[in-house]
Design a protein around this motif. Sequence first.
Motif, mmCIF file in Angstrom:
data_model
loop_
_atom_site.group_PDB
_atom_site.id
_atom_site.type_symbol
_atom_site.label_atom_id
_atom_site.label_comp_id
_atom_site.label_asym_id
_atom_site.label_seq_id
_atom_site.Cartn_x
_atom_site.Cartn_y
_atom_site.Cartn_z
ATOM 1 N N ALA A 162 -2.974 -1.028 -9.946
ATOM 2 C CA ALA A 162 -1.717 -1.661 -9.549
ATOM 3 C C ALA A 162 -0.650 -0.616 -9.212
ATOM 4 O O ALA A 162 0.144 -0.807 -8.296
ATOM 5 N N SER A 163 -0.630 0.495 -9.942
ATOM 6 C CA SER A 163 0.370 1.526 -9.654
ATOM 7 C C SER A 163 0.049 2.267 -8.353
ATOM 8 O O SER A 163 0.956 2.723 -7.672
ATOM 9 N N ARG A 164 -1.229 2.377 -7.984
ATOM 10 C CA ARG A 164 -1.615 3.044 -6.735
ATOM 11 C C ARG A 164 -1.473 2.149 -5.521
ATOM 12 O O ARG A 164 -1.195 2.627 -4.431
ATOM 13 N N ALA A 165 -1.680 0.855 -5.655
ATOM 14 C CA ALA A 165 -1.727 -0.068 -4.513
ATOM 15 C C ALA A 165 -0.416 -0.817 -4.350
ATOM 16 O O ALA A 165 -0.399 -2.026 -4.236
ATOM 17 N N ARG A 166 0.669 -0.103 -4.306
ATOM 18 C CA ARG A 166 1.982 -0.763 -4.190
ATOM 19 C C ARG A 166 2.117 -1.552 -2.896
ATOM 20 O O ARG A 166 2.578 -2.674 -2.889
ATOM 21 N N GLY A 167 1.723 -0.972 -1.781
ATOM 22 C CA GLY A 167 1.878 -1.653 -0.499
ATOM 23 C C GLY A 167 0.707 -2.543 -0.138
ATOM 24 O O GLY A 167 0.764 -3.261 0.831
ATOM 25 N N ARG A 168 -0.384 -2.471 -0.893
ATOM 26 C CA ARG A 168 -1.586 -3.231 -0.564
ATOM 27 C C ARG A 168 -1.974 -4.158 -1.706
ATOM 28 O O ARG A 168 -2.946 -3.919 -2.409
ATOM 29 N N PRO A 169 -1.237 -5.222 -1.903
ATOM 30 C CA PRO A 169 -1.655 -6.124 -2.973
ATOM 31 C C PRO A 169 -2.942 -6.822 -2.578
ATOM 32 O O PRO A 169 -3.185 -7.100 -1.415
#
Length: 185
Positions: A162-169
Motif C-alpha cells: 500500500a505504501s509503494r502503490a500510492r498512484g496505482r490502487p
Amino acid sequence: AGLSRRLCEQLRAILEPTMATRLRGDYRTGKRINIKKIIPYIASQFRKDKIWMRRTKPSERTYQIMLVVDDSASMRKLQASRLALEAISSMTGALSLLEVGEVSVVSFGDQPKVIHPFDMPLTGSAGARVLSSLTFHQESNQWSRMLQHVIGQFERAQERRASRARGRPGQCLQIAFIVTDGFFF
C-alpha cells in the motif's frame, strides 16, 4: 516443467486477473483517444464523440501467495519430504509462469522462518536456495505460531504494498498454501 505448465493452466482458470492494464471501450472522456474512432467522429460533424478509451478490463494478476512448508522430522520419517520438495518446485514454477505477483516461502516446525520474502523475485537460484534450506529435522511443528506468523507476514506485505502503490490502487488478494503431512506433535 511439465507438471508446472499443467498446474499453471489450472491456476489460470482459478486465479482471475485483478488489475486493469488494457485500454478499452468508447467513452466521452478517458485516458487515450481511439484512433479508429477519429474519422467517424469528424464525419458525424463532431456528434459521435465517444472516441476515448479507459482501463476497464482486468488483465494482470496481483496476488500475494505464500507457500508454507512443514519442516518437521515427521515429514522425513513418513517419506513425505521428497514429495513436499517436488510440490514446492512445481508450485513455484507454475506461479512464475502465471506471473501472479509476489510469492513467498515459509518453513515451520519449532519456529516459523521466512525462506523467501515477498519483495524478492523468485528466480532459479532463489528456488534452489529455498529447496536447500528445507532440512526436515525440526522436532515439532507449532501450528499456532505458524498461523500467527503467516497472518503477520501478510499484514506487513499488504502495508508495504500500500505504501509503494500510492498512484496505482488495486485489489491484491492473499493466499497461503500449506504443504504438510498432517501430523501434529
